[in-house]
Design a protein around this motif. Structure first.
Motif, short mmCIF file in Angstrom:
data_model
loop_
_atom_site.label_atom_id
_atom_site.label_comp_id
_atom_site.label_asym_id
_atom_site.label_seq_id
_atom_site.Cartn_x
_atom_site.Cartn_y
_atom_site.Cartn_z
N ILE A 1 40.17 -26.62 -56.07
CA ILE A 1 39.35 -27.71 -55.52
C ILE A 1 38.80 -28.59 -56.64
O ILE A 1 38.32 -28.09 -57.67
N LYS A 2 38.90 -29.88 -56.44
CA LYS A 2 38.42 -30.84 -57.44
C LYS A 2 37.05 -31.39 -57.04
O LYS A 2 36.58 -31.16 -55.92
N ASP A 3 36.47 -32.15 -57.95
CA ASP A 3 35.09 -32.61 -57.71
C ASP A 3 34.98 -33.73 -56.68
O ASP A 3 33.87 -34.17 -56.36
N ASN A 4 36.12 -34.18 -56.14
CA ASN A 4 36.03 -35.15 -55.04
C ASN A 4 35.89 -34.43 -53.69
O ASN A 4 35.73 -35.06 -52.66
N ASP A 5 35.94 -33.11 -53.72
CA ASP A 5 35.75 -32.30 -52.51
C ASP A 5 34.30 -31.79 -52.49
O ASP A 5 33.88 -31.10 -53.42
N PRO A 6 33.53 -32.13 -51.42
CA PRO A 6 32.12 -31.73 -51.39
C PRO A 6 31.92 -30.21 -51.48
O PRO A 6 30.83 -29.76 -51.86
N LEU A 7 32.94 -29.44 -51.17
CA LEU A 7 32.83 -27.98 -51.23
C LEU A 7 32.47 -27.49 -52.64
O LEU A 7 31.81 -26.47 -52.80
N ILE A 8 32.89 -28.25 -53.65
CA ILE A 8 32.64 -27.81 -55.03
C ILE A 8 31.12 -27.79 -55.33
O ILE A 8 30.66 -27.12 -56.25
N ARG A 9 30.35 -28.51 -54.50
CA ARG A 9 28.88 -28.56 -54.68
C ARG A 9 28.16 -27.49 -53.85
O ARG A 9 26.94 -27.38 -53.89
N LEU B 1 38.53 -26.92 -64.56
CA LEU B 1 39.70 -26.98 -63.68
C LEU B 1 39.47 -27.90 -62.49
O LEU B 1 40.40 -28.42 -61.90
N SER B 2 38.19 -28.09 -62.13
CA SER B 2 37.86 -28.91 -60.96
C SER B 2 37.57 -30.36 -61.32
O SER B 2 37.18 -31.14 -60.46
N VAL B 3 37.71 -30.68 -62.60
CA VAL B 3 37.42 -32.04 -63.04
C VAL B 3 38.67 -32.59 -63.74
O VAL B 3 39.04 -32.12 -64.81
N ALA B 4 39.30 -33.56 -63.11
CA ALA B 4 40.56 -34.09 -63.66
C ALA B 4 40.31 -35.02 -64.84
O ALA B 4 41.08 -35.03 -65.80
N GLU B 5 39.24 -35.81 -64.77
CA GLU B 5 39.00 -36.79 -65.83
C GLU B 5 38.21 -36.16 -66.97
O GLU B 5 37.52 -35.17 -66.80
N VAL C 1 30.65 -20.40 -72.00
CA VAL C 1 31.58 -20.18 -70.88
C VAL C 1 30.85 -19.51 -69.71
O VAL C 1 31.01 -19.92 -68.55
N LEU C 2 30.05 -18.51 -70.00
CA LEU C 2 29.31 -17.83 -68.94
C LEU C 2 28.39 -18.80 -68.20
O LEU C 2 28.35 -18.81 -66.97
N GLN C 3 27.70 -19.64 -68.94
CA GLN C 3 26.78 -20.58 -68.30
C GLN C 3 27.54 -21.62 -67.48
O GLN C 3 27.11 -22.01 -66.40
N HIS C 4 28.70 -22.05 -67.98
CA HIS C 4 29.54 -23.00 -67.24
C HIS C 4 29.97 -22.38 -65.90
O HIS C 4 29.85 -23.01 -64.85
N GLU C 5 30.47 -21.14 -65.95
CA GLU C 5 30.96 -20.50 -64.72
C GLU C 5 29.82 -20.20 -63.74
O GLU C 5 29.96 -20.42 -62.54
N LEU C 6 28.70 -19.73 -64.26
CA LEU C 6 27.57 -19.42 -63.36
C LEU C 6 26.98 -20.69 -62.75
O LEU C 6 26.44 -20.64 -61.64
N ASP C 7 27.11 -21.80 -63.43
CA ASP C 7 26.69 -23.09 -62.86
C ASP C 7 27.47 -23.39 -61.57
O ASP C 7 26.93 -24.00 -60.65
N HIS C 8 28.74 -22.98 -61.54
CA HIS C 8 29.57 -23.24 -60.35
C HIS C 8 28.95 -22.60 -59.10
O HIS C 8 29.11 -23.11 -58.00
N PHE C 9 28.25 -21.47 -59.28
CA PHE C 9 27.60 -20.79 -58.13
C PHE C 9 26.51 -21.68 -57.53
O PHE C 9 26.11 -21.51 -56.40
N LYS C 10 25.98 -22.57 -58.35
CA LYS C 10 24.90 -23.47 -57.88
C LYS C 10 25.44 -24.86 -57.56
O LYS C 10 24.68 -25.77 -57.28
N GLY C 11 26.75 -25.01 -57.64
CA GLY C 11 27.34 -26.31 -57.35
C GLY C 11 27.16 -27.31 -58.47
O GLY C 11 27.30 -28.52 -58.27
N ILE C 12 26.85 -26.80 -59.66
CA ILE C 12 26.62 -27.69 -60.81
C ILE C 12 27.89 -27.80 -61.64
O ILE C 12 28.56 -26.80 -61.92
N LEU C 13 28.24 -29.03 -62.04
CA LEU C 13 29.41 -29.27 -62.89
C LEU C 13 28.94 -29.66 -64.29
O LEU C 13 27.83 -30.17 -64.47
N PHE C 14 29.82 -29.41 -65.27
CA PHE C 14 29.38 -29.57 -66.67
C PHE C 14 28.83 -30.95 -66.96
O PHE C 14 27.85 -31.12 -67.69
N TYR C 15 29.43 -31.99 -66.34
CA TYR C 15 29.00 -33.34 -66.71
C TYR C 15 27.62 -33.69 -66.14
O TYR C 15 27.02 -34.68 -66.55
N ASP C 16 27.12 -32.87 -65.21
CA ASP C 16 25.74 -33.08 -64.73
C ASP C 16 24.75 -32.94 -65.89
O ASP C 16 23.64 -33.45 -65.82
#
Ligand code: CO
Length: 188
Positions: free
Chosen positions: A9-17, A116-120, A156-171
């Motif tokens: 799933i990419k970041d244009n899909d609301p599910l990633i949040r 993986l969820s961010v193409a740009e 890496v751990l913080q990046h992956e655990l952010d996904h549980f909160k719907g947070i992406l690195f560029y936030d």
């Protein structure tokens, strides 16, 4: 589940949040299979031939929400060097991981982060804690573990655990000043 660059799933899909829920332990057969497939993805993704053949983007980690499952599971494979420059290999299949403490000192990757969820590409410093302590159940060792991570593994751990909160690195990137130098930060 087929996991490749088309099914992730990419970041244009609301599910990633969407927020991920804790997983019941012991793991159901379904959850265990998914987590093992996630680890396999990460391992295969850094094998050039497999990556090409199966349409895999290289990664060091993947979280379940990235394959559309809002559960607190992540697979991580990191190769780095310890304080004494010795190579270390980390492999985790974490369930319900929690950061129980984090350092005041910050750290960021000089080249920025990817996902993986961010193409740009999103350039800029993603400032995180330089050290974190994480507690989780780990399917690789079939036990509850505590990880004391620093530097790259901590990022890496913080990046992956952010996904549980719907947070992406560029936030985390300061839009007005993306390459802001954080005082005392560990640059990796
Ligand atoms: Co990511």
């Amino acid at each position: 589940m087929l996991i490749n660059n088309d099914t992730i799933i990419k970041d244009n899909d609301p599910l990633i949040r969407q927020k991920s829920e804790p997983v019941e332990l012991p793991l159901s057969a379904e959850d265990e299979t998914l987590l093992r497939e996630m680890l396999q993805y990460v391992k295969d993704s850094t094998d050039e031939e497999k990556a090409k053949e199966f349409n895999l983007r290289p990664a060091v980690g993947i979280s379940a929400i990235q394959v559309g499952v809002p559960k607190q599971m992540t697979a991580i494979v990191v190769d780095e060097y310890d304080k004494n420059e010795n190579p270390v290999h980390y492999e985790f299949m974490l369930v319900n991981p929690k950061i129980v403490s984090s350092s005041v000192q910050k750290a960021y990757l000089s080249g920025g982060e990817g996902c993986l969820s961010v193409a740009e590409e999103h350039e800029g410093h993603v400032v995180r804690s330089a050290r974190v302590k994480v507690r989780a159940y780990d399917l690789c060792t079939d036990q509850y573990i505590e990880i004391r991570a620093r530097g790259y593994l901590a990022i890496v751990l913080q990046h992956e655990l952010d996904h549980f909160k719907g947070i992406l690195f560029y936030d985390h990137i300061d839009r007005k000043d993306p390459f802001h130098e954080t005082e005392g930060a560990m640059v990796i």
